[in-house]
Motif scaffolding. Structure first.
Motif, PDB file in Angstrom:
ATOM      1  N   ALA A   1       0.832  -1.208   0.000  1.00 29.82           N
ATOM      2  CA  ALA A   1       0.000   0.000   0.000  1.00 29.82           C
ATOM      3  C   ALA A   1       0.864   1.254   0.000  1.00 29.82           C
ATOM      4  O   ALA A   1       0.436   2.316  -0.477  1.00 29.82           O
ATOM      5  N   THR A   2       2.077   1.149   0.505  1.00 29.87           N
ATOM      6  CA  THR A   2       3.017   2.276   0.499  1.00 29.87           C
ATOM      7  C   THR A   2       4.111   2.090  -0.543  1.00 29.87           C
ATOM      8  O   THR A   2       4.457   3.018  -1.269  1.00 29.87           O
ATOM      9  N   ALA A   3       4.623   0.860  -0.646  1.00 25.41           N
ATOM     10  CA  ALA A   3       5.763   0.623  -1.526  1.00 25.41           C
ATOM     11  C   ALA A   3       5.379   0.590  -2.997  1.00 25.41           C
ATOM     12  O   ALA A   3       6.085   1.141  -3.848  1.00 25.41           O
ATOM     13  N   PHE A   4       4.242  -0.054  -3.311  1.00 20.67           N
ATOM     14  CA  PHE A   4       3.856  -0.226  -4.713  1.00 20.67           C
ATOM     15  C   PHE A   4       2.345  -0.460  -4.790  1.00 20.67           C
ATOM     16  O   PHE A   4       1.887  -1.572  -5.029  1.00 20.67           O
ATOM     17  N   PRO A   5       1.507   0.568  -4.608  1.00 20.02           N
ATOM     18  CA  PRO A   5       0.056   0.389  -4.557  1.00 20.02           C
ATOM     19  C   PRO A   5      -0.548  -0.223  -5.812  1.00 20.02           C
ATOM     20  O   PRO A   5      -1.576  -0.893  -5.745  1.00 20.02           O
ATOM     21  N   GLY A   6       0.064   0.001  -6.956  1.00 18.07           N
ATOM     22  CA  GLY A   6      -0.501  -0.516  -8.196  1.00 18.07           C
ATOM     23  C   GLY A   6      -0.586  -2.023  -8.242  1.00 18.07           C
ATOM     24  O   GLY A   6      -1.421  -2.586  -8.963  1.00 18.07           O
TER      25      GLY A   6
ATOM     26  N   ASP B   1       9.166  -5.480  -8.836  1.00 20.75           N
ATOM     27  CA  ASP B   1       9.018  -5.407  -7.382  1.00 20.75           C
ATOM     28  C   ASP B   1       8.954  -3.995  -6.828  1.00 20.75           C
ATOM     29  O   ASP B   1       8.931  -3.807  -5.623  1.00 20.75           O
ATOM     30  N   CYS B   2       8.984  -2.992  -7.692  1.00 18.53           N
ATOM     31  CA  CYS B   2       8.902  -1.614  -7.209  1.00 18.53           C
ATOM     32  C   CYS B   2       8.311  -0.725  -8.302  1.00 18.53           C
ATOM     33  O   CYS B   2       8.133  -1.143  -9.455  1.00 18.53           O
ATOM     34  N   GLN B   3       8.020   0.505  -7.940  1.00 21.23           N
ATOM     35  CA  GLN B   3       7.395   1.442  -8.865  1.00 21.23           C
ATOM     36  C   GLN B   3       8.292   1.722 -10.070  1.00 21.23           C
ATOM     37  O   GLN B   3       7.811   1.806 -11.207  1.00 21.23           O
ATOM     38  N   ASP B   4       9.586   1.852  -9.854  1.00 21.15           N
ATOM     39  CA  ASP B   4      10.499   2.166 -10.957  1.00 21.15           C
ATOM     40  C   ASP B   4      10.489   1.082 -12.020  1.00 21.15           C
ATOM     41  O   ASP B   4      10.516   1.378 -13.228  1.00 21.15           O
ATOM     42  N   ARG B   5      10.463  -0.173 -11.631  1.00 20.09           N
ATOM     43  CA  ARG B   5      10.434  -1.261 -12.613  1.00 20.09           C
ATOM     44  C   ARG B   5       9.099  -1.287 -13.348  1.00 20.09           C
ATOM     45  O   ARG B   5       9.048  -1.550 -14.549  1.00 20.09           O
ATOM     46  N   ALA B   6       8.000  -1.001 -12.631  1.00 21.11           N
ATOM     47  CA  ALA B   6       6.684  -1.005 -13.270  1.00 21.11           C
ATOM     48  C   ALA B   6       6.544   0.145 -14.261  1.00 21.11           C
ATOM     49  O   ALA B   6       5.801   0.032 -15.249  1.00 21.11           O
ATOM     50  N   ASP B   7       7.246   1.254 -14.028  1.00 23.97           N
ATOM     51  CA  ASP B   7       7.178   2.385 -14.954  1.00 23.97           C
ATOM     52  C   ASP B   7       7.724   2.034 -16.334  1.00 23.97           C
ATOM     53  O   ASP B   7       7.415   2.709 -17.327  1.00 23.97           O
TER      54      ASP B   7
ATOM     55  N   ASP C   1      15.980   5.461  -4.190  1.00 21.76           N
ATOM     56  CA  ASP C   1      16.622   4.653  -3.152  1.00 21.76           C
ATOM     57  C   ASP C   1      15.600   4.073  -2.185  1.00 21.76           C
ATOM     58  O   ASP C   1      15.745   2.940  -1.723  1.00 21.76           O
ATOM     59  N   ASP C   2      14.560   4.869  -1.876  1.00 20.71           N
ATOM     60  CA  ASP C   2      13.517   4.376  -0.968  1.00 20.71           C
ATOM     61  C   ASP C   2      12.795   3.188  -1.591  1.00 20.71           C
ATOM     62  O   ASP C   2      12.531   2.171  -0.931  1.00 20.71           O
ATOM     63  N   GLY C   3      12.461   3.288  -2.865  1.00 21.77           N
ATOM     64  CA  GLY C   3      11.781   2.195  -3.556  1.00 21.77           C
ATOM     65  C   GLY C   3      12.641   0.947  -3.621  1.00 21.77           C
ATOM     66  O   GLY C   3      12.150  -0.181  -3.440  1.00 21.77           O
TER      67      GLY C   3
END
Length: 418
Positions: free
Chosen positions: A167-172, A193-199, A238-240
């Protein structure tokens, strides 16, 4: 048919001596009383192989061939039964109330509890029943289905933890597929596994990945991509990357749990197929393999344990508890039950209504009377236990053609059109 005969204790104990054993994890306190209730022996044995051999030997020396104990499973009960002793189970809830018979304080003490067990076995023999163990095949199946149930509970808890983390790390990723712990969802999170990869994903890239992953769902890749784009953005940079480590750790544990659950289910299938009572429980509607195994394991194979269907329904917690004093009468939820049995019976009953018109009618009628889903399920489970009990006692498979209430419902004349 006639109800099954019940086993009972003789009017007097052999040698006029009874024993009580207060079970613990490291040692066990034993008290022996004579026919007058006088303590004739006390001793403590360690919870070791040598200690259990000493237990049976010392009981024989005191002339005690009947032992009251608080639980009927585990190595202590097995050692007593193997030595040819009569074991009587008196539950901890009963002991809690029986303490007040000997004093108003009701204090908990191992030595005192062993005496209460021994003396209750002496005085309340008409209401007590000796423990009759299940066949080893049933005990093995029970251990396996309970182990699987525990792992499923761990999987559910970890899945909830992963959902809260995402819900915080990768809501999508939440709600992208039907279930967060489904194979396709876990595979997606392992790759993205994170928002950057999904982008990095586009409709064409997502389509290609779904094809390579063997996705068999019916959602169009464009719909899945829109879900990812419309969801709040997760942690990036870095946080992601740091949060992705936590995501991968949970995925690893979830995958391991899923693998072990599958392995246990294979064991359950094999053990159930070899069991003499398998045909009774697999014949029930929508029982499948795991449900049938759970019902068999929790009910057991000792027919004398449940002399009538009401005894089985009460232990399963699907019969209400009635209290009456003077003009006041209350009907309440039954708490002192076998929770494993209640869970197995209610799980079966809740799904049986989708395949059995009689079950559906009972459930819908309860809902129409204002009962909520759990209450309606218990009502249906109680009705099913009466059917299951007769099949179980007769060692016969469930036959819808011989189910009178079901046939009466099916043979009703359809309503005439106006």
């Amino acid at each position: 048919m006639q109800y099954a005969p019940t086993t009972s204790l003789p009017a007097t104990a052999p040698n006029g001596v009874t024993a009580g054993l207060d079970w613990a994890s490291t040692d066990h306190v034993v008290c022996v009383v004579d026919a007058a209730g006088k303590v004739t022996g006390r001793f403590t044995v360690e919870h070791t192989g040598t200690g259990l051999k000493s237990l049976t030997r010392r009981l024989a020396e005191t002339g005690a061939y009947e032992v009251a104990i608080e639980r009927g499973d585990g190595p202590v009960a097995e050692a007593l039964l193997a030595a040819g002793l009569t074991v009587v189970v008196i539950s901890p809830n009963q002991i809690k109330h029986l303490r007040k018979r000997y004093g108003s304080a009701g204090n908990k003490d191992d030595r005192f509890d062993s005496y209460v067990l021994a003396d209750t076995l002496r005085t309340d023999r008409a209401r007590l029943r000796p423990l009759t163990p299940d066949h080893p095949a049933t005990a093995t199946l029970r251990a396996t289905v309970r182990a699987r149930r525990d792992l499923v509970a761990h999987r559910v808890a970890l899945c909830n933890q992963l959902r809260a983390h995402l819900a915080t790390a990768f809501p999508g990723a939440v709600g992208l597929f039907a279930a967060l712990d489904s194979p396709i969802s876990l595979a997606f999170l392992a790759r993205f596994d994170c928002q950057d990869r999904a982008d990095w994903l586009s409709e064409r890239r997502l389509t290609a990945w779904l094809k390579s992953a063997g996705y068999s769902g019916h959602k169009d890749p464009a719909v899945l991509l829109a879900h990812l784009k419309d969801a709040p953005r997760g942690a990036s940079g870095d946080d992601g990357a740091a949060r992705a480590h936590s995501t991968r750790a949970m995925l690893t544990v979830l995958a391991s749990l899923a693998e072990q659950i599958k392995a246990l289910e294979a064991q359950i299938s094999e053990q159930l197929a070899l069991h003499a009572d398998a045909h009774v429980f697999t014949s029930l509607p929508r029982s499948g393999t795991v449900r049938a195994a759970r019902l068999l394991a929790e009910i057991g194979d000792c027919r004398a344990r449940f002399p009538d269907p009401a005894a089985l329904a009460c232990l399963a917690g699907v019969a209400p508890s009635t209290r009456q004093s003077g003009k006041h009468k209350s009907v309440a939820f039954r708490w002192a039950v076998n929770k494993h049995l209640r869970d197995a019976v209610c799980d079966f009953a809740a799904d049986s209504r989708r395949a059995n018109p009689w079950a559906a009618q009972l459930y819908n009628a309860a809902i129409a009377r204002g009962k909520d889903h759990p209450h309606a399920t218990r009502i249906l489970a109680r009705a099913w236990l009466y059917v299951i009990w007769h099949c179980w006692q007769e060692r016969a498979a469930y036959d819808p053609a011989k189910h009178g209430a079901l046939q009466a419902l099916l043979n009703q004349d359809p309503p005439t059109a106006a």
